[in-house]
Design a protein around this motif. Structure first.
Motif, PDB file in Angstrom:
ATOM      1  N   PHE A 145      43.724 -12.876  22.655  1.00  0.00           N
ATOM      2  CA  PHE A 145      43.791 -12.474  24.060  1.00  0.00           C
ATOM      3  C   PHE A 145      44.629 -11.207  24.183  1.00  0.00           C
ATOM      4  O   PHE A 145      45.636 -11.044  23.476  1.00  0.00           O
ATOM      5  CB  PHE A 145      44.389 -13.587  24.921  1.00  0.00           C
ATOM      6  N   THR A 146      44.209 -10.322  25.075  1.00  0.00           N
ATOM      7  CA  THR A 146      44.911  -9.067  25.294  1.00  0.00           C
ATOM      8  C   THR A 146      45.064  -8.834  26.793  1.00  0.00           C
ATOM      9  O   THR A 146      44.441  -9.515  27.612  1.00  0.00           O
ATOM     10  CB  THR A 146      44.151  -7.875  24.682  1.00  0.00           C
ATOM     11  N   THR A 147      45.884  -7.854  27.152  1.00  0.00           N
ATOM     12  CA  THR A 147      46.111  -7.509  28.552  1.00  0.00           C
ATOM     13  C   THR A 147      46.443  -6.025  28.625  1.00  0.00           C
ATOM     14  O   THR A 147      47.029  -5.472  27.684  1.00  0.00           O
ATOM     15  CB  THR A 147      47.254  -8.372  29.149  1.00  0.00           C
ATOM     16  N   PRO A 148      46.068  -5.302  29.682  1.00  0.00           N
ATOM     17  CA  PRO A 148      45.400  -5.795  30.869  1.00  0.00           C
ATOM     18  C   PRO A 148      43.879  -5.629  30.807  1.00  0.00           C
ATOM     19  O   PRO A 148      43.367  -4.927  29.942  1.00  0.00           O
ATOM     20  CB  PRO A 148      45.967  -4.915  31.973  1.00  0.00           C
ATOM     21  N   GLY A 175      46.062  -4.962  35.790  1.00  0.00           N
ATOM     22  CA  GLY A 175      47.470  -5.011  35.426  1.00  0.00           C
ATOM     23  C   GLY A 175      47.809  -6.042  34.369  1.00  0.00           C
ATOM     24  O   GLY A 175      47.042  -6.950  34.057  1.00  0.00           O
ATOM     25  N   THR A 176      49.017  -5.896  33.838  1.00  0.00           N
ATOM     26  CA  THR A 176      49.504  -6.764  32.772  1.00  0.00           C
ATOM     27  C   THR A 176      49.730  -8.194  33.264  1.00  0.00           C
ATOM     28  O   THR A 176      50.214  -8.408  34.374  1.00  0.00           O
ATOM     29  CB  THR A 176      50.823  -6.197  32.217  1.00  0.00           C
ATOM     30  N   ALA A 177      49.406  -9.160  32.442  1.00  0.00           N
ATOM     31  CA  ALA A 177      49.644 -10.563  32.778  1.00  0.00           C
ATOM     32  C   ALA A 177      51.146 -10.840  32.736  1.00  0.00           C
ATOM     33  O   ALA A 177      51.785 -10.677  31.699  1.00  0.00           O
ATOM     34  CB  ALA A 177      48.906 -11.478  31.803  1.00  0.00           C
ATOM     35  N   ARG A 237      50.702 -12.962  37.949  1.00  0.00           N
ATOM     36  CA  ARG A 237      49.900 -11.814  38.369  1.00  0.00           C
ATOM     37  C   ARG A 237      49.294 -11.150  37.139  1.00  0.00           C
ATOM     38  O   ARG A 237      49.680 -11.447  36.003  1.00  0.00           O
ATOM     39  CB  ARG A 237      50.736 -10.810  39.153  1.00  0.00           C
ATOM     40  N   GLY A 238      48.357 -10.238  37.378  1.00  0.00           N
ATOM     41  CA  GLY A 238      47.726  -9.515  36.283  1.00  0.00           C
ATOM     42  C   GLY A 238      46.469 -10.217  35.793  1.00  0.00           C
ATOM     43  O   GLY A 238      45.888 -11.057  36.482  1.00  0.00           O
ATOM     44  N   TRP A 251      36.983 -12.599  30.719  1.00  0.00           N
ATOM     45  CA  TRP A 251      38.282 -12.195  31.248  1.00  0.00           C
ATOM     46  C   TRP A 251      38.595 -13.067  32.459  1.00  0.00           C
ATOM     47  O   TRP A 251      37.695 -13.657  33.066  1.00  0.00           O
ATOM     48  CB  TRP A 251      38.327 -10.705  31.621  1.00  0.00           C
ATOM     49  N   PHE A 252      39.866 -13.162  32.810  1.00  0.00           N
ATOM     50  CA  PHE A 252      40.268 -13.936  33.980  1.00  0.00           C
ATOM     51  C   PHE A 252      41.530 -13.329  34.563  1.00  0.00           C
ATOM     52  O   PHE A 252      42.305 -12.656  33.860  1.00  0.00           O
ATOM     53  CB  PHE A 252      40.479 -15.419  33.643  1.00  0.00           C
ATOM     54  N   ALA A 253      41.736 -13.530  35.851  1.00  0.00           N
ATOM     55  CA  ALA A 253      42.859 -12.929  36.587  1.00  0.00           C
ATOM     56  C   ALA A 253      43.836 -13.998  37.043  1.00  0.00           C
ATOM     57  O   ALA A 253      43.467 -15.165  37.255  1.00  0.00           O
ATOM     58  CB  ALA A 253      42.345 -12.146  37.794  1.00  0.00           C
ATOM     59  N   LEU A 254      45.095 -13.589  37.187  1.00  0.00           N
ATOM     60  CA  LEU A 254      46.180 -14.493  37.581  1.00  0.00           C
ATOM     61  C   LEU A 254      46.758 -14.148  38.951  1.00  0.00           C
ATOM     62  O   LEU A 254      47.672 -14.844  39.422  1.00  0.00           O
ATOM     63  CB  LEU A 254      47.301 -14.448  36.538  1.00  0.00           C
TER      64      LEU A 254
END
Length: 209
Positions: free
Chosen positions: A105-108, A113-115, A131-132, A199-202
């Motif tokens: 898994f990577t971000t962002p 934006g960054t997790a 967030r992210g 991908w998924f968002a927080l």
């Protein structure tokens, strides 16, 4: 040589000065008041030590630490209250921190934006806000851990779950269930092809401790 009257007057003045100085430090003498103070120790009974006294923390004063600049107040009968921390350049409780991602898994993801997570106080309780976003280097089709363990302060007392945004096709968005276990490890529930999670968002997600 001083007269007896003069000696008595000097002694009286000295005693009054001593009493006044003692009163300046004694809450029961000073009466109701508030001020700022620096925490020198955190006690296990819900109090913090500052200025040589133990102050009872308000419920909203979470994660106290030595060195905190806090607002304290005292009542006329000597009750001592620590209301909370003054704002500073850094916040031991509330600073956004990157989520430690597991392998794969990577971000962002693009512009989201960054997790990250942060610990806050909401309605008198401690909560973790998120967030992210997170990218999966390979499509996720089953429940998969996407983080390594968060610090103990961010781990819930029971498994917590939430719903976040995810993709399931090139031009349509879906939702994904996620959870964090008491070990501090986060996981996402993927779905089978062709609706696998890439991908998924927080953003807007949170859980209570």
């Amino acid at each position: 040589m001083k007269s007896g009257h003069s000696t008595t007057r000097d002694l009286k003045q000295a005693l009054q000065l001593q009493a006044r100085r003692a009163g300046e430090q004694a809450p029961s003498v000073r009466g109701s008041d508030w001020r700022t103070a620096v925490v020198t120790a955190v006690n296990a009974d819900g109090t913090v030590e500052a200025d040589g006294f133990d102050w009872r923390r308000a419920e909203t004063y979470q994660a106290p630490a030595a060195g905190d600049l806090i607002v304290v107040s005292q009542s006329g009968n000597g009750n001592l209250i620590a209301h909370g921390r003054m704002a500073g350049t850094t916040a031991p409780n509330g600073a956004w921190t990157s989520i430690p991602l597991a392998s794969g898994f990577t971000t962002p993801h693009t512009v989201f934006g960054t997790a990250q997570y942060r610990i806050v106080t909401a309605y008198g309780s401690t909560r973790v806000e998120l967030r992210g976003s997170v990218d999966a280097t390979a499509s996720v089709t089953t429940q998969t851990s996407f983080s390594t363990a968060l610090p103990a302060a961010a781990r819930p007392s029971v498994t917590r779950t939430w719903i976040g945004r995810r993709n399931y096709s090139a031009d349509t968005k879906g939702v994904a269930a996620m959870e964090i276990q008491t070990s501090g490890v986060m996981s996402v529930f993927g779905s089978a092809s062709p609706s696998q999670t890439d991908w998924f968002a927080l953003d807007g997600c949170h859980y209570d401790l």
